[in-house]
Design a protein around this motif. Sequence first.
Motif, PDB file in Angstrom:
ATOM      1  N   GLU A 192       0.263  -4.297   8.662  1.00 54.45           N
ATOM      2  CA  GLU A 192       0.772  -4.983   7.239  1.00 54.45           C
ATOM      3  C   GLU A 192      -0.185  -6.257   6.910  1.00 54.45           C
ATOM      4  O   GLU A 192      -0.643  -6.443   5.966  1.00 54.45           O
ATOM      5  CB  GLU A 192       2.109  -5.290   7.242  1.00 54.45           C
ATOM      6  N   ASP A 197       0.758  -1.047  -0.065  1.00 55.52           N
ATOM      7  CA  ASP A 197       0.030  -0.086  -0.131  1.00 55.52           C
ATOM      8  C   ASP A 197       0.829   1.222  -0.116  1.00 55.52           C
ATOM      9  O   ASP A 197       0.273   2.442   0.112  1.00 55.52           O
ATOM     10  CB  ASP A 197      -0.996  -0.125   1.259  1.00 55.52           C
ATOM     11  N   ASN A 212       3.002   2.141   2.119  1.00 58.90           N
ATOM     12  CA  ASN A 212       3.236   2.577   3.682  1.00 58.90           C
ATOM     13  C   ASN A 212       4.089   1.732   4.138  1.00 58.90           C
ATOM     14  O   ASN A 212       3.972   0.612   4.485  1.00 58.90           O
ATOM     15  CB  ASN A 212       2.055   2.772   4.518  1.00 58.90           C
ATOM     16  N   GLU A 261       3.831   1.561   8.752  1.00 54.82           N
ATOM     17  CA  GLU A 261       2.684   0.950   9.627  1.00 54.82           C
ATOM     18  C   GLU A 261       3.201  -0.217  10.290  1.00 54.82           C
ATOM     19  O   GLU A 261       4.200  -0.677   9.759  1.00 54.82           O
ATOM     20  CB  GLU A 261       1.515   0.629   8.716  1.00 54.82           C
TER      21      GLU A 261
HETATM   22 CA   LIG Z   1       2.149  -1.277   3.952  1.00 55.98          CA
END
Ligand SMILES: [Ca+2]
Length: 262
Positions: A154, A144, A146, A149
């Motif tokens: 995840e 995603d 990111n 996180e």
């Molecule tokens: Ca991620």
Amino acid sequence: MIANTTAVTFPSQMEVEVASANASCFTCHQGMEGGINGRMDNLIGTTGLDEKAESLRAVDPHYLNVAGLNMGSESNAGYQYEGKVYAARFEHANSVETCTDCHDPHTLHLADPGIEKCSMCHAEVVSWPDLKKIRRTKADLDGDGNTSESTFDEIDGLLKRTEEALKLYSKDNADAQIGIVDHYPYWFMDANGNGAQDEGEGSYKDWTPRMMHAAFNYKLVKTTGAFVHNPVYAAQLLIDSIEDLASSNPSISADGLKRPEG
Ligand SMILES: [Ca+2]
Ligand code: HEC
Ligand code: HEC
Ligand code: HEC
Ligand SMILES: [Ca+2]
């Protein structure tokens, strides 16, 4: 070295040696089914991966299968795709290796005072809910974008992508959209495709083997506190499930997924 061990046999017929103090946890928390060499294989038989058959239905790993997930490929807890290599037991770290290192054998709960046992190595953990903020992995597992996180998030992201992939696949390949709820029947016929179980939308019936494999892994990871018991194995099972569904249906995306090694 574990001085005192006992052999425990998993539903997949794999045998593992565990500390005697944990043998009882393993016996009850090994689930009812392994991902391979079990009932799922028998139901599928020679049915093609994208075919439907009367015999097909969801096989449930049962939510108690924490020990199986913890042992990873040593117990074949998940449906492991051919040609892929899977993580073994999650050894974690010194003093948090076995069930009873973290769970009180009498109450089974992780008592709050025990939190220092975690914050010693995970400084970000101050109170219980902070466990879900731990991130040791470097990769963007769920793709995603990111990378800050937590590992919990995840894996949560991977669960959502698996759910999405199952829905897209079911519409095209099985002609009836699948829906997911966290109580019986777990998988339902989402006839109006709104994601919710409405009046008259019963148990899902249009299974193909490819869906059964992914659904089994989804349920196993979802119900076993996977982020703490074996995050790498969990991520591998979900990523392989999404890629397998995508391989048979171009509307499903497996873009950006980062399969962890180890
Ligand atoms: Ca991620
Ligand atoms: C006789 C079978 C049995 C044995 C032995 C057993 N468990 Fe369980 N355990 C269960 C069942 C059944 C549940 C689910 C209870 C429920 O849903 O209310 C459970 C639930 C749990 C939970 C969740 C508790 C909660 O409040 O959510 C933990 C943690 C747990 N067990 C850890 C362990 C550990 C660690 C051991 C070994 C010291 C162990 N169990 C041994 C059957 C067993
Ligand atoms: C590193 C510490 C640690 C170890 C080792 C560990 N657990 Fe856990 N366990 C946890 C934490 C933290 C949770 C709460 C997870 C959550 O809230 O999602 C948990 C949750 C559980 C649950 C409830 C799962 C659920 O989502 O309802 C069960 C059952 C369980 N553990 C059994 C075991 C068994 C059996 C073993 C040994 C094979 C084990 N645990 C080893 C930390 C640990
Ligand atoms: C001795 C140090 C140490 C202690 C104590 C410790 N951990 Fe860990 N923890 C680690 C290390 C190192 C990793 C990364 C392991 C790996 O990837 O192989 C890790 C990974 C994790 C992860 C997975 C996150 C990820 O991205 O891989 C969770 C969740 C976690 N620990 C929870 C706990 C909890 C809960 C406790 C307390 C019961 C605890 N840890 C105690 C060292 C420790
Ligand atoms: Ca509906």
